[in-house]
Design a protein around this motif. Structure first.
Motif, PDB file in Angstrom:
ATOM      1  N   THR A  83       0.827  -1.212   0.000  1.00  0.00           N
ATOM      2  CA  THR A  83       0.000   0.000   0.000  1.00  0.00           C
ATOM      3  C   THR A  83       0.860   1.260   0.000  1.00  0.00           C
ATOM      4  OG1 THR A  83      -0.140  -0.064   2.428  1.00  0.00           O
ATOM      5  CG2 THR A  83      -1.925  -1.120   1.189  1.00  0.00           C
ATOM      6  N   LEU A  84       2.133   1.138   0.397  1.00  0.00           N
ATOM      7  CA  LEU A  84       3.003   2.318   0.389  1.00  0.00           C
ATOM      8  C   LEU A  84       3.357   2.766  -1.022  1.00  0.00           C
ATOM      9  CD1 LEU A  84       5.435   1.399   3.322  1.00  0.00           C
ATOM     10  CD2 LEU A  84       3.446   2.905   3.370  1.00  0.00           C
ATOM     11  N   PHE A  85       3.025   1.929  -2.030  1.00  0.00           N
ATOM     12  CA  PHE A  85       3.224   2.350  -3.418  1.00  0.00           C
ATOM     13  C   PHE A  85       2.295   3.502  -3.798  1.00  0.00           C
ATOM     14  CE2 PHE A  85       5.388  -1.703  -4.816  1.00  0.00           C
ATOM     15  CZ  PHE A  85       6.499  -1.047  -5.327  1.00  0.00           C
ATOM     16  N   SER A  86       1.113   3.523  -3.146  1.00  0.00           N
ATOM     17  CA  SER A  86       0.081   4.493  -3.542  1.00  0.00           C
ATOM     18  C   SER A  86       0.487   5.899  -3.123  1.00  0.00           C
ATOM     19  CB  SER A  86      -1.265   4.121  -2.902  1.00  0.00           C
ATOM     20  OG  SER A  86      -2.217   5.120  -3.169  1.00  0.00           O
ATOM     21  N   PRO A  87       0.446   6.829  -4.056  1.00  0.00           N
ATOM     22  CA  PRO A  87       0.770   8.214  -3.699  1.00  0.00           C
ATOM     23  C   PRO A  87      -0.428   8.959  -3.116  1.00  0.00           C
ATOM     24  CG  PRO A  87       0.360   8.074  -6.046  1.00  0.00           C
ATOM     25  CD  PRO A  87       0.207   6.670  -5.496  1.00  0.00           C
ATOM     26  N   ARG A 485       7.168   6.221   2.689  1.00  0.00           N
ATOM     27  CA  ARG A 485       7.087   6.053   1.232  1.00  0.00           C
ATOM     28  C   ARG A 485       8.457   5.727   0.611  1.00  0.00           C
ATOM     29  NH1 ARG A 485       1.571   5.819   0.447  1.00  0.00           N
ATOM     30  NH2 ARG A 485       0.567   7.427   1.722  1.00  0.00           N
ATOM     31  N   PHE A 486       9.543   5.988   1.367  1.00  0.00           N
ATOM     32  CA  PHE A 486      10.892   5.718   0.850  1.00  0.00           C
ATOM     33  C   PHE A 486      11.309   4.268   1.054  1.00  0.00           C
ATOM     34  CE2 PHE A 486      10.996  10.285   1.389  1.00  0.00           C
ATOM     35  CZ  PHE A 486      11.656  10.707   0.247  1.00  0.00           C
ATOM     36  N   PHE A 487      10.426   3.427   1.649  1.00  0.00           N
ATOM     37  CA  PHE A 487      10.802   2.036   1.894  1.00  0.00           C
ATOM     38  C   PHE A 487      11.173   1.336   0.591  1.00  0.00           C
ATOM     39  CE2 PHE A 487       9.002  -2.268   1.449  1.00  0.00           C
ATOM     40  CZ  PHE A 487       9.966  -2.973   2.162  1.00  0.00           C
ATOM     41  N   TRP A 488      10.331   1.416  -0.404  1.00  0.00           N
ATOM     42  CA  TRP A 488      10.595   0.705  -1.649  1.00  0.00           C
ATOM     43  C   TRP A 488      11.794   1.286  -2.386  1.00  0.00           C
ATOM     44  CZ3 TRP A 488       8.870  -3.881  -2.661  1.00  0.00           C
ATOM     45  CH2 TRP A 488       7.674  -4.329  -2.077  1.00  0.00           C
ATOM     46  N   LEU A 489      12.000   2.561  -2.287  1.00  0.00           N
ATOM     47  CA  LEU A 489      13.166   3.167  -2.925  1.00  0.00           C
ATOM     48  C   LEU A 489      14.456   2.643  -2.298  1.00  0.00           C
ATOM     49  CD1 LEU A 489      14.392   5.199  -4.909  1.00  0.00           C
ATOM     50  CD2 LEU A 489      14.129   6.954  -3.124  1.00  0.00           C
ATOM     51  N   ILE A 490      14.469   2.582  -0.968  1.00  0.00           N
ATOM     52  CA  ILE A 490      15.668   2.079  -0.276  1.00  0.00           C
ATOM     53  C   ILE A 490      15.840   0.587  -0.547  1.00  0.00           C
ATOM     54  CG2 ILE A 490      16.763   1.791   1.975  1.00  0.00           C
ATOM     55  CD1 ILE A 490      15.254   4.244   2.926  1.00  0.00           C
ATOM     56  N   PHE A 491      14.727  -0.149  -0.561  1.00  0.00           N
ATOM     57  CA  PHE A 491      14.817  -1.590  -0.811  1.00  0.00           C
ATOM     58  C   PHE A 491      15.360  -1.872  -2.211  1.00  0.00           C
ATOM     59  CE2 PHE A 491      12.862  -5.575  -2.326  1.00  0.00           C
ATOM     60  CZ  PHE A 491      13.390  -6.467  -1.394  1.00  0.00           C
ATOM     61  N   PHE A 507      23.249  -4.032   4.460  1.00  0.00           N
ATOM     62  CA  PHE A 507      23.050  -2.927   5.396  1.00  0.00           C
ATOM     63  C   PHE A 507      21.878  -2.039   4.946  1.00  0.00           C
ATOM     64  CE2 PHE A 507      23.885   1.521   6.488  1.00  0.00           C
ATOM     65  CZ  PHE A 507      23.853   1.445   7.868  1.00  0.00           C
ATOM     66  N   VAL A 508      21.903  -1.700   3.661  1.00  0.00           N
ATOM     67  CA  VAL A 508      20.825  -0.838   3.149  1.00  0.00           C
ATOM     68  C   VAL A 508      19.492  -1.571   3.214  1.00  0.00           C
ATOM     69  CG1 VAL A 508      19.982   0.401   1.127  1.00  0.00           C
ATOM     70  CG2 VAL A 508      22.412   0.446   1.695  1.00  0.00           C
ATOM     71  N   MET A 509      19.499  -2.876   2.917  1.00  0.00           N
ATOM     72  CA  MET A 509      18.258  -3.642   3.005  1.00  0.00           C
ATOM     73  C   MET A 509      17.758  -3.692   4.444  1.00  0.00           C
ATOM     74  SD  MET A 509      17.497  -7.520   1.633  1.00  0.00           S
ATOM     75  CE  MET A 509      17.959  -7.030  -0.025  1.00  0.00           C
ATOM     76  N   GLY A 510      18.658  -3.798   5.403  1.00  0.00           N
ATOM     77  CA  GLY A 510      18.260  -3.769   6.810  1.00  0.00           C
ATOM     78  C   GLY A 510      17.637  -2.443   7.186  1.00  0.00           C
ATOM     79  N   VAL A 511      18.214  -1.364   6.630  1.00  0.00           N
ATOM     80  CA  VAL A 511      17.624  -0.044   6.890  1.00  0.00           C
ATOM     81  C   VAL A 511      16.205   0.030   6.335  1.00  0.00           C
ATOM     82  CG1 VAL A 511      17.819   2.413   6.374  1.00  0.00           C
ATOM     83  CG2 VAL A 511      19.860   1.097   6.977  1.00  0.00           C
ATOM     84  N   SER A 512      16.004  -0.533   5.121  1.00  0.00           N
ATOM     85  CA  SER A 512      14.677  -0.483   4.511  1.00  0.00           C
ATOM     86  C   SER A 512      13.656  -1.265   5.330  1.00  0.00           C
ATOM     87  CB  SER A 512      14.741  -1.012   3.081  1.00  0.00           C
ATOM     88  OG  SER A 512      15.072  -2.389   3.065  1.00  0.00           O
ATOM     89  N   THR A 514      13.893  -2.022   8.509  1.00  0.00           N
ATOM     90  CA  THR A 514      13.691  -1.297   9.771  1.00  0.00           C
ATOM     91  C   THR A 514      12.670  -0.181   9.581  1.00  0.00           C
ATOM     92  OG1 THR A 514      15.964  -1.784  10.437  1.00  0.00           O
ATOM     93  CG2 THR A 514      14.831   0.015  11.576  1.00  0.00           C
ATOM     94  N   LEU A 515      12.817   0.516   8.469  1.00  0.00           N
ATOM     95  CA  LEU A 515      11.845   1.571   8.160  1.00  0.00           C
ATOM     96  C   LEU A 515      10.449   0.981   7.978  1.00  0.00           C
ATOM     97  CD1 LEU A 515      11.209   4.512   7.474  1.00  0.00           C
ATOM     98  CD2 LEU A 515      11.863   4.026   5.109  1.00  0.00           C
ATOM     99  N   LEU A 516      10.355  -0.217   7.363  1.00  0.00           N
ATOM    100  CA  LEU A 516       9.053  -0.842   7.171  1.00  0.00           C
ATOM    101  C   LEU A 516       8.414  -1.201   8.503  1.00  0.00           C
ATOM    102  CD1 LEU A 516       6.897  -2.092   5.322  1.00  0.00           C
ATOM    103  CD2 LEU A 516       8.262  -4.200   5.304  1.00  0.00           C
TER     104      LEU A 516
END
Length: 680
Positions: A83-87, A485-491, A507-512, A514-516
């Motif tokens: 659902t975070l894809f939806s703007p 909304r930046f979860f998918w961008l970071i992932f 590391f970056v995937m862990g950050v994503s 964590t944000l999720l």
């Protein structure tokens, strides 16, 4: 959380022919209701709230405790991530309720303005009313004297009927009030009985020093056209009389003739005849003999003749000069008094016989008796019903705004036809205490009142909408709303870094992720804060919805919600005030309402109140009609019943805060009337 009382019994599939919404003339669509699910003990509704908010609340409230709940929680988390894809950032705040789009477009039966076309005028042109062509409105309305009088010719010692206006304008006369059935009956022997009555009246007039009198069957026209004209101006006849002579029948078993007084006082026309004449000039005789004439006061007449003299004493005191009443209250008391009396049988004559010289009773006789107390009268018509004549009379005297006030009233039983009419109000409000906010401009052919300058809103029944909130602006809350909304961008960045460095990618995937995991709390916090305004919605549900459920479904979460709903303390017939000093409703009204039939719940997001009410049909339109007692009068109407486009039927009346009406847009003219052929 409070549960819906288990004693509630409802049909979950109540989608019969009555629950329809008109979309075009003769075309309807099914009105879907949100019912109550008793097995689960909670409200089962179609929820239209934002999916991202609902999933965020579900993730925070449902902590995994076992393998099954963990799998469910993970599936919910994956759905939340997508659902975070939806703007989409929520609904738009407009500040207005959903506007009622339809209106009344038929040609009305009668209008208040002579410039507006109507069916009444069209029928009058093709089939003229039985009124003399030389009769003008000014001549009828401001009649200075009767058209005919019986004058005594002293030279020839006989009585003659005179029609010369120059003589009649200078003549003092006696107006005779009696009940026909007390002195003669139609048919064989009628003329003989009339002659006996006439001789008695003539003797009484000469004994009190008057040489002229007015008696209905002697001083009215022979044709139906002239009878209509005389009926129109009968009030002027008694106003202009020097004396009013009351004829009472003589009863053998009662020397005081109390039964004769009761018989005279129970007739429709005798009340205005006694009140319109000078109250200090009343006199009476008993029987048809040549007995003496006795003077009598208006109060004594009321004690002898009126069975409901306690209810009519205010009228008697007003005409006796002892006290005054407000104009609207005065006219309503007169109407109630006339409606308590007997009227003649309705006419069975056809239009072709309407001009015949034979006696014809009017279906709206009581209305014509009442109109003598109004400044503006209506022409009698054999073809109209009592409700049509009453509506025409109220339209002709629009300065009192009877029709506009009656629309706001809630009687104990709403009439299937002419539902606007009301003599009472379940809220114990008097008609003159209502300040109308609508303008009645016409009556439709089905007996509905056509109103203009009104505000109306559509009620939502098929689910809870996504409600927009105006909140305090905060940079921190804005960041919390945007950051998930930046979860998918970071992932996706972490996947791209696999070709460069696996450690950096992990590391970056862990950050994503964590944000999720923190995104549900960020979403909830970002959409919190003090609410300054709520998008106006009128949400309906069949059955009983508690305030806890209403708050949850509107806000998308339970505690702490951005707004709190409360039970209404004085807005409906099912409202119960709280024992405390605060103006809130008692929660016990939910349990009491659940035991009743045809109970519905209305949730207003502006006043943040929950109303319970009963209705035979599902109301879909809310019309703001008036003010009373510091609150507004809102008429809930159903659609799909009338035979005219834009016609509604009153189901109930709620008392809501006045500012609710300010958030309703003005709509086209609508008709509030009865159930037509479509509802059969």
């Amino acid at each position: 959380m409070s549960r819906t009382p288990p004693s509630l019994h409802l049909e979950l599939n109540d989608l019969d022919g009555r629950n329809r919404r008109r979309i075009m003339p003769g075309t309807y669509n099914e009105l879907v209701l949100q019912p109550i699910n008793l097995d689960r003990g909670r409200v089962e509704v179609n929820n239209s709230l934002r999916r991202v908010n609902n999933l965020a609340v579900s993730l925070l409230e449902n902590t995994p405790t076992n393998f099954r709940s963990t799998v469910t929680w993970l599936v919910t988390l994956i759905s939340f991530a997508f659902t975070l894809f939806s703007p989409y950032d929520g609904p738009l705040y407009t500040g207005y309720y959903e506007t009622y789009p339809r209106g009344f477009s038929e040609l009305p039966w009668v209008t208040s303005s002579p410039m507006e076309p109507s069916l009444y005028e069209r029928e009058s042109q093709t089939q003229p009313l039985p009124t003399p062509h030389d009769a003008t409105g000014q001549e009828i309305t401001f009649a200075l004297c009767p058209r005919y009088l019986m004058l005594y010719d002293r030279a020839h010692k006989c009585w003659l009927r005179c029609s010369k206006q120059e003589i009649l304008k200078q003549q003092r006369y006696v107006a005779v009030s009696y009940r026909q059935s007390d002195f003669f009956t139609r048919g064989e022997g009628e003329n003989v009985q009339k002659e006996v009555l006439i001789k008695s009246i003539q003797h009484s007039c000469l004994s009190i020093g008057h040489s002229a009198y007015w008696l209905d069957f002697q001083c009215t026209g022979e044709s139906q056209e002239e009878k209509n004209l005389d009926l129109y101006r009968i009030a002027d006849v008694f106003r202009g009389a020097s004396r009013t002579l009351i004829k009472i029948k003589e009863t053998s078993d009662d020397m005081s003739s109390s039964q004769g007084w009761k018989s005279w006082g129970s007739r429709v026309w005798t009340l205005p005849e006694a009140l319109l004449g000078p109250c200090c000039t009343l006199c009476y005789t008993v029987g048809t003999g040549l007995g003496p004439v006795h003077d009598i006061g208006l109060h004594q007449v009321a004690n002898l003749a009126y069975e409901h003299h306690d209810k009519e004493m205010a009228i008697i005191n007003t005409y006796g000069g002892r006290e005054t009443l407000g104009r609207i209250e005065h006219l309503l008391l007169l109407k109630d008094a006339i409606w308590r009396r007997f009227s003649g049988p309705p006419s069975q004559s056809s239009v072709a016989n309407a001009s015949a010289s034979e006696f014809t009773a009017y279906p709206a006789e009581r209305v014509y008796a009442l109109m003598g107390f109004f400044e503006h009268r209506i022409e009698p018509n054999l073809l109209e019903t009592e409700s049509q004549a009453l509506a025409r009379l109220f339209l002709a005297n629009y300065n009192d705004r009877f029709l506009a006030r009656m629309v706001s009233m809630l009687p104990r039983k709403i009439s299937p036809t002419s539902c606007w009419y009301s003599d009472e109000d379940v809220y114990c409000t008097k008609l003159w205490e209502v300040e109308p906010c609508i303008q009645v401009l016409a009556i439709s052919k089905t007996g509905a009142v056509v109103v203009d300058d009104c505000r109306a809103a559509v009620m939502k029944w098929n689910g809870f909408p996504e409600v927009a909130f105006q909140r305090d602006k905060s940079f921190k809350r804005l960041i919390c709303c945007v950051l998930p909304r930046f979860f998918w961008l970071i992932f996706l960045m972490s996947l791209g870094l696999l070709a460069v460095s696996s450690v950096l990618s992990i590391f970056v995937m862990g950050v994503s992720f964590t944000l999720l995991f923190v995104s549900p709390r960020l979403i909830i916090y970002g959409h919190s804060g003090r609410v300054n305004a709520v998008q106006p919605w009128l949400i309906g549900a069949k059955g009983v919805v508690t305030v806890e459920e209403a708050s949850r479904m509107v806000c998308g979460k339970t505690e702490p919600g951005p707004i709190r709903f409360s039970y209404n303390a004085r807005g409906s017939t099912l409202s119960i005030p709280h024992n405390a000093d605060i103006p809130r409703g008692n929660p016990s009204q939910a349990s009491i309402a659940s035991r009743l039939r045809n109970v519905y719940t209305l949730i207003d997001t502006v006043s943040r109140s929950v109303y319970y009410f009963q209705a035979e049909r599902v109301p879909t339109v809310c019309v703001f009609t008036g003010l009373e007692g510091g609150l507004g009068r809102f008429v809930l109407c159903s659609e799909g019943h009338g035979r005219c486009e834009g016609e509604l039927h009153k189901e109930t009346v709620l008392r809501m805060p006045t500012h609710v009406g300010d958030m309703m847009r003005r709509c086209d003219r609508i008709a509030i009337g009865g159930l037509g052929d479509d509802s059969q």
